[in-house]
Design an enzyme around this catalytic site. Structure first.
Site, PDB file in Angstrom:
ATOM      1  N   THR A  19      41.263 -14.486 -45.768  1.00 10.74           N
ATOM      2  CA  THR A  19      39.865 -14.891 -45.652  1.00 10.74           C
ATOM      3  C   THR A  19      39.147 -14.675 -46.965  1.00 10.74           C
ATOM      4  O   THR A  19      39.365 -13.674 -47.648  1.00 10.74           O
ATOM      5  CB  THR A  19      39.089 -14.125 -44.551  1.00 10.74           C
ATOM      6  OG1 THR A  19      37.702 -14.510 -44.609  1.00 10.74           O
ATOM      7  CG2 THR A  19      39.187 -12.618 -44.704  1.00 10.74           C
ATOM      8  N   ASP A  71      36.194 -13.990 -47.034  1.00 10.66           N
ATOM      9  CA  ASP A  71      35.154 -12.994 -46.746  1.00 10.66           C
ATOM     10  C   ASP A  71      35.620 -11.571 -47.066  1.00 10.66           C
ATOM     11  O   ASP A  71      34.796 -10.663 -47.185  1.00 10.66           O
ATOM     12  CB  ASP A  71      34.763 -13.037 -45.265  1.00 10.66           C
ATOM     13  CG  ASP A  71      34.319 -14.413 -44.832  1.00 10.66           C
ATOM     14  OD1 ASP A  71      34.367 -14.695 -43.612  1.00 10.66           O
ATOM     15  OD2 ASP A  71      33.957 -15.218 -45.702  1.00 10.66           O
ATOM     16  N   ARG A 107      14.082 -22.100 -56.562  1.00  8.71           N
ATOM     17  CA  ARG A 107      14.985 -23.113 -56.006  1.00  8.71           C
ATOM     18  C   ARG A 107      16.170 -22.428 -55.332  1.00  8.71           C
ATOM     19  O   ARG A 107      16.589 -21.346 -55.738  1.00  8.71           O
ATOM     20  CB  ARG A 107      15.503 -24.026 -57.127  1.00  8.71           C
ATOM     21  CG  ARG A 107      14.402 -24.870 -57.788  1.00  8.71           C
ATOM     22  CD  ARG A 107      13.910 -25.965 -56.882  1.00  8.71           C
ATOM     23  NE  ARG A 107      13.005 -26.875 -57.574  1.00  8.71           N
ATOM     24  CZ  ARG A 107      11.685 -26.659 -57.680  1.00  8.71           C
ATOM     25  NH1 ARG A 107      11.147 -25.553 -57.171  1.00  8.71           N
ATOM     26  NH2 ARG A 107      10.912 -27.541 -58.304  1.00  8.71           N
TER      27      ARG A 107
HETATM   28  O1  F6P Z   1      35.317 -17.130 -42.689  1.00  8.46           O
HETATM   29  C1  F6P Z   1      35.267 -17.913 -43.835  1.00  8.46           C
HETATM   30  C2  F6P Z   1      34.001 -18.719 -43.850  1.00  8.46           C
HETATM   31  O2  F6P Z   1      33.978 -19.500 -45.004  1.00  8.46           O
HETATM   32  C3  F6P Z   1      32.729 -17.885 -43.786  1.00  8.46           C
HETATM   33  O3  F6P Z   1      32.403 -17.297 -45.033  1.00  8.46           O
HETATM   34  C4  F6P Z   1      31.732 -18.917 -43.338  1.00  8.46           C
HETATM   35  O4  F6P Z   1      30.598 -18.354 -42.744  1.00  8.46           O
HETATM   36  C5  F6P Z   1      32.573 -19.706 -42.320  1.00  8.46           C
HETATM   37  O5  F6P Z   1      33.930 -19.579 -42.730  1.00  8.46           O
HETATM   38  C6  F6P Z   1      32.219 -21.170 -42.241  1.00  8.46           C
HETATM   39  O6  F6P Z   1      32.975 -21.696 -41.151  1.00  8.46           O
HETATM   40  P1  F6P Z   1      33.312 -23.254 -41.037  1.00  8.46           P
HETATM   41  O7  F6P Z   1      34.238 -23.602 -42.176  1.00  8.46           O
HETATM   42  O8  F6P Z   1      33.970 -23.376 -39.712  1.00  8.46           O
HETATM   43  O9  F6P Z   1      31.995 -23.965 -41.149  1.00  8.46           O
END
Ligand code: F6P
Length: 376
Positions: A133, A135, A294
């Site tokens: 991930t 994240d 912005r």
């Molecule tokens: O978990 C990875 C991630 O990119 C998060 O950082 C983000 O909030 C989410 O996935 C976005 O999910 P999707 O790609 O389903 O819109």
């Protein structure tokens, strides 16, 4: 008898997935004489029995590819979207696993995937997972692959935003992914030299942020970069969310259906509002500082393209450690990054957990010492 392993990628895509697939496939076949099959689009492809052979040519030339050659989805075995409804398709998945006579299933994914994989392990399947991930919120591993690449992408974006902020004497608010944790915003904010970094772990006071920016103006710096994690919240919003969560828990404990429904609706509204909070912050800062402000939302750019060298190395390390564990018959574990090596962690210690930024983390201290405002 040569072992036969299945691989699937689930959850948000991320750089490094193909490097991991390559490492698992090449080491399984070349080192252990195993056979490998891929399932398409996460757990859904395993449920629908959509496969792709992973040998030779299929594993060549994918080390540097972004995304996942298998495809992915966020579909869950026990809550599979089926014609407008959600159905528990776990038993179908278990049956397909056995129909293929798999010796093991490797699931590459983030927190949600770890939980879904653990459920399948509890159904008796031989499961090994890898932490993936951008994240970096998967528990019990030093780091997940995808994070380093996204960190570089977000940092480069902040570098580029500096020139327009400086030229126009503006505040540029840049929203960075990370779901509900602040690793990516904190790391890229520090690396990119952001003046303010706002993360979910530290609910912010917009007046503190505005004052930090005004201090910069008084010091002759009439531009600022505000790096905001997409999950960051103001203190007021964080408090409202906490109160709604408590009200829902209390209603559930009391069996008060009406109160629970009301609290759940309030919670849903607050979560939806969270998605607009960075836009709201942008307007507030312009009003409070008088500087043009912005907003740039980096979004899925942070997940795209070729993995960094660090992510390729990490994915290869974890992928080859994975097949070594399968060769030894070690299942029900996530292959966690540990220093330069890797170690198996039981899935029950990973599932349902999230690695948030500790408030005393060295990165937090470093940011404060170079004068970054964290909004508190
Ligand atoms: O978990 C990875 C991630 O990119 C998060 O950082 C983000 O909030 C989410 O996935 C976005 O999910 P999707 O790609 O389903 O819109």
């Amino acid at each position: 008898m040569a072992k036969y392993i299945g691989i699937l990628t689930a959850g948000g895509d991320s750089p490094g997935l193909n490097a991991a697939i390559r490492a698992i496939g090449k080491s399984a076949i070349g080192t252990y004489g195993m056979r490998v099959i891929g399932f398409r689009d996460g757990f859904r492809g395993l449920m629908e029995n959509r496969t792709v052979r992973l040998e030779g040519a299929a594993l060549s030339g994918i080390l540097t590819l972004g995304g996942t050659i298998l495809g992915t989805s966020r579909d869950k075995p026990h809550k599979m979207p089926m014609g407008g409804k959600y159905m528990d398709m776990t038993d179908v998945i278990v049956d397909n696993y056995h129909t293929h006579h798999l010796d093991a299933l490797v699931c590459l994914g983030g927190g949600g995937t770890q939980k879904n994989a653990f459920r399948l392990a509890q159904k008796g399947l031989n499961i090994v997972t890898l932490p993936k991930t951008i994240d970096n919120d998967v528990a019990m591993t030093d780091v997940s692959f995808g994070f380093d690449t996204a960190l570089s992408i977000a940092t480069e974006a902040i570098d580029r935003l500096h020139s327009t902020a400086h030229s126009h004497h503006r505040i540029i608010v840049v929203e960075i992914m990370g779901h509900n944790v602040g690793w990516l915003a904190l790391g890229a904010g520090i690396a990119g030299g952001a003046d303010v970094i706002l993360i979910p772990e530290i609910p912010y006071d917009v007046n503190v942020v505005a004052e930090a920016i005004r201090r910069r103006v008084h010091g002759g710096k009439n531009f600022s970069i505000v790096a905001v994690s997409e999950g960051a919240m103001s203190r007021e919003d964080a408090q409202a969310l906490e109160e709604a969560r408590r009200a829902k828990e209390k209603a559930e404990k009391n069996g008060d259906k009406k109160a629970r429904k009301k609290a759940a609706e309030r919670l849903k509204a607050l979560e939806a509002q969270r998605g607009q909070s960075t836009q709201q912050l942008t307007h507030q800062l312009e009003a409070l500082t008088g500087l043009e402000t912005r907003l740039t939302i980096l979004g899925h750019v942070q997940r795209g393209g070729t993995p960094s060298a660090a992510d390729r190395l990490l994915a290869t390390r974890l992928g080859t450690a994975c097949t070594a564990l399968i060769n030894e018959g070690v299942y029900g574990v996530m292959v966690a990054a540990r220093g330069d090596g890797a170690e198996p962690v039981p899935l029950e210690q990973v599932a349902g957990k999230r690695k948030t930024v500790p408030l005393d983390h060295p990165w937090i201290e470093s940011a404060r010492r170079v004068g970054v405002s964290l909004g508190d």
